[in-house]
Design a protein around this motif. Structure first.
Motif, mmCIF file in Angstrom:
data_model
loop_
_atom_site.group_PDB
_atom_site.id
_atom_site.type_symbol
_atom_site.label_atom_id
_atom_site.label_comp_id
_atom_site.label_asym_id
_atom_site.label_seq_id
_atom_site.Cartn_x
_atom_site.Cartn_y
_atom_site.Cartn_z
ATOM 1 N N SER A 40 0.927 -1.021 0.067
ATOM 2 C CA SER A 40 0.085 -0.119 0.002
ATOM 3 C C SER A 40 0.841 1.174 -0.080
ATOM 4 O O SER A 40 2.039 1.178 0.339
ATOM 5 C CB SER A 40 -0.752 -0.018 1.140
ATOM 6 O OG SER A 40 -1.716 -0.857 1.052
ATOM 7 N N ILE A 41 0.232 2.208 -0.559
ATOM 8 C CA ILE A 41 1.138 3.400 -0.514
ATOM 9 C C ILE A 41 0.311 4.150 0.671
ATOM 10 O O ILE A 41 -0.616 4.478 0.822
ATOM 11 C CB ILE A 41 0.634 4.376 -1.845
ATOM 12 C CG1 ILE A 41 1.348 3.905 -3.125
ATOM 13 C CG2 ILE A 41 1.389 5.769 -1.768
ATOM 14 C CD1 ILE A 41 1.063 4.236 -4.201
ATOM 15 N N VAL A 42 1.372 4.747 1.591
ATOM 16 C CA VAL A 42 0.781 5.186 2.841
ATOM 17 C C VAL A 42 1.062 6.821 3.125
ATOM 18 O O VAL A 42 0.552 7.463 3.585
ATOM 19 C CB VAL A 42 1.522 4.677 4.269
ATOM 20 C CG1 VAL A 42 1.165 3.261 4.222
ATOM 21 C CG2 VAL A 42 3.003 4.833 3.958
ATOM 22 N N GLN A 43 2.059 7.303 2.119
ATOM 23 C CA GLN A 43 2.059 8.523 1.995
ATOM 24 C C GLN A 43 3.107 9.223 0.669
ATOM 25 O O GLN A 43 3.538 8.372 0.261
ATOM 26 C CB GLN A 43 3.088 9.320 3.187
ATOM 27 C CG GLN A 43 3.161 10.917 3.380
ATOM 28 C CD GLN A 43 3.836 11.077 4.493
ATOM 29 O OE1 GLN A 43 3.756 11.102 5.448
ATOM 30 N NE2 GLN A 43 4.679 11.956 4.166
ATOM 31 N N VAL A 44 2.702 10.381 0.335
ATOM 32 C CA VAL A 44 3.662 10.931 -0.628
ATOM 33 C C VAL A 44 4.931 11.498 -0.053
ATOM 34 O O VAL A 44 4.789 12.114 1.014
ATOM 35 C CB VAL A 44 2.837 12.195 -1.248
ATOM 36 C CG1 VAL A 44 3.904 13.129 -2.237
ATOM 37 C CG2 VAL A 44 1.394 11.857 -2.043
#
Length: 281
Positions: A75-79
């Motif tokens: 998953s992508i949790v942050q930019v």
């Protein structure tokens, strides 16, 4: 002490992580954050996430979205970096290529399939109105591999972050003929889902620590000199890069996610789409 593995490119973008590690900020929260430099870039880091060789990766947005859609359980949790990555389009300094149009139907050196250098070749081709079906690639793994491939004619051009490649331009190894910025934020923070489910509290703590540093990074005294020294770059190049670069402390928003996914789909880089909620946590 909780041992957590993290990976990223050995480039100036990631100095905030190095400073936090060196200053013992993660250790103070009982986290043993073990950093691995990955000069091969996003394609290699995607593989490391799949294999459990790293828990977290600081990785190119388009590359990890593509790989998650291909089955990478992350998953992508942050930019991490909000501004675009400026890809320089480079040729061997002795080559006869002078303009971008000279590179149509020529072979691109890429670090590996699924890497930023691979995916951005498609974006560049679309920008120029070239047929993406005609793109050809030579896998070179690293910048050193690209130098050899361009010098020997195994490949014709190489796309890599403009400022990290500039020392090779200054030495007369490469010649830069154009820039191709990403049409979206360049780096995100991705986490293996299995790890995230069991260690959400630690991941939140890591994000808090890095965000406290990145938000004030440009204000650190003499940070331009530190960057220039560590990454062997000219101070004026670093100053220009700092003026163009913005770190982020926010989650990837749906509009940006849709833009990246839709462009990957339009370029036939992906053959299916997913939902924002599935990929961004």
């Amino acid at each position: 002490m909780k041992k957590i593995k993290i990976a990223g490119v050995p480039e100036h973008f990631n100095l905030p992580w190095q400073l936090c590690i060196e200053n013992g900020e993660f250790e103070s929260k009982n986290i043993d954050l073990q950093w691995t430099d990955v000069p091969e870039g996003t394609g290699k880091m995607s593989q490391m996430l799949r294999n459990g060789e790293t828990d977290i990766a600081i990785i190119l947005s388009e590359g990890i979205i593509k790989d998650i859609l291909a089955g990478n359980d992350c998953s992508i949790v942050q930019v991490y970096v909000e501004s675009p990555l400026i890809w320089g389009i480079h040729v061997d300094a002795k080559s006869n290529f002078k303009t971008l149009s000279d590179l149509q139907n020529k072979k691109a050196a890429i670090s590996r399939l699924g890497s930023g250098s691979h995916l951005m070749s498609f974006v560049n081709a679309q920008n120029q109105g070239w047929k993406t079906d005609n793109l050809q690639f030579e896998i070179v793994n690293t910048i050193d591999g690209a130098v050899e491939a361009l010098a020997t004619g195994k490949a014709d051009y190489f796309m890599w972050e403009r400022f990290m490649t500039k020392p090779l331009v200054d030495k007369g190894v490469f010649r830069k003929i154009a820039d191709c910025p990403t049409p979206w934020p360049c780096f995100v923070i991705a986490v293996r889902n299995e790890f995230l489910e069991k260690n959400a509290k630690e991941v939140d703590e890591i994000l808090k620590i890095i965000n406290n540093t990145s938000i004030e990074f440009k204000e650190i005294p003499s940070i331009d000199r530190t960057l220039a020294s560590r990454y062997h770059l000219q101070i004026e190049d670093i100053q220009q890069w700092l003026s163009l670069t913005d770190w982020s402390q926010k989650k990837l928003n749906k509009k940006t996610f849709d833009k990246i996914q839709n462009q990957l789909f339009d370029l036939n880089i992906i053959d299916k789409k997913s939902t924002f909620e599935t990929i961004v946590k």
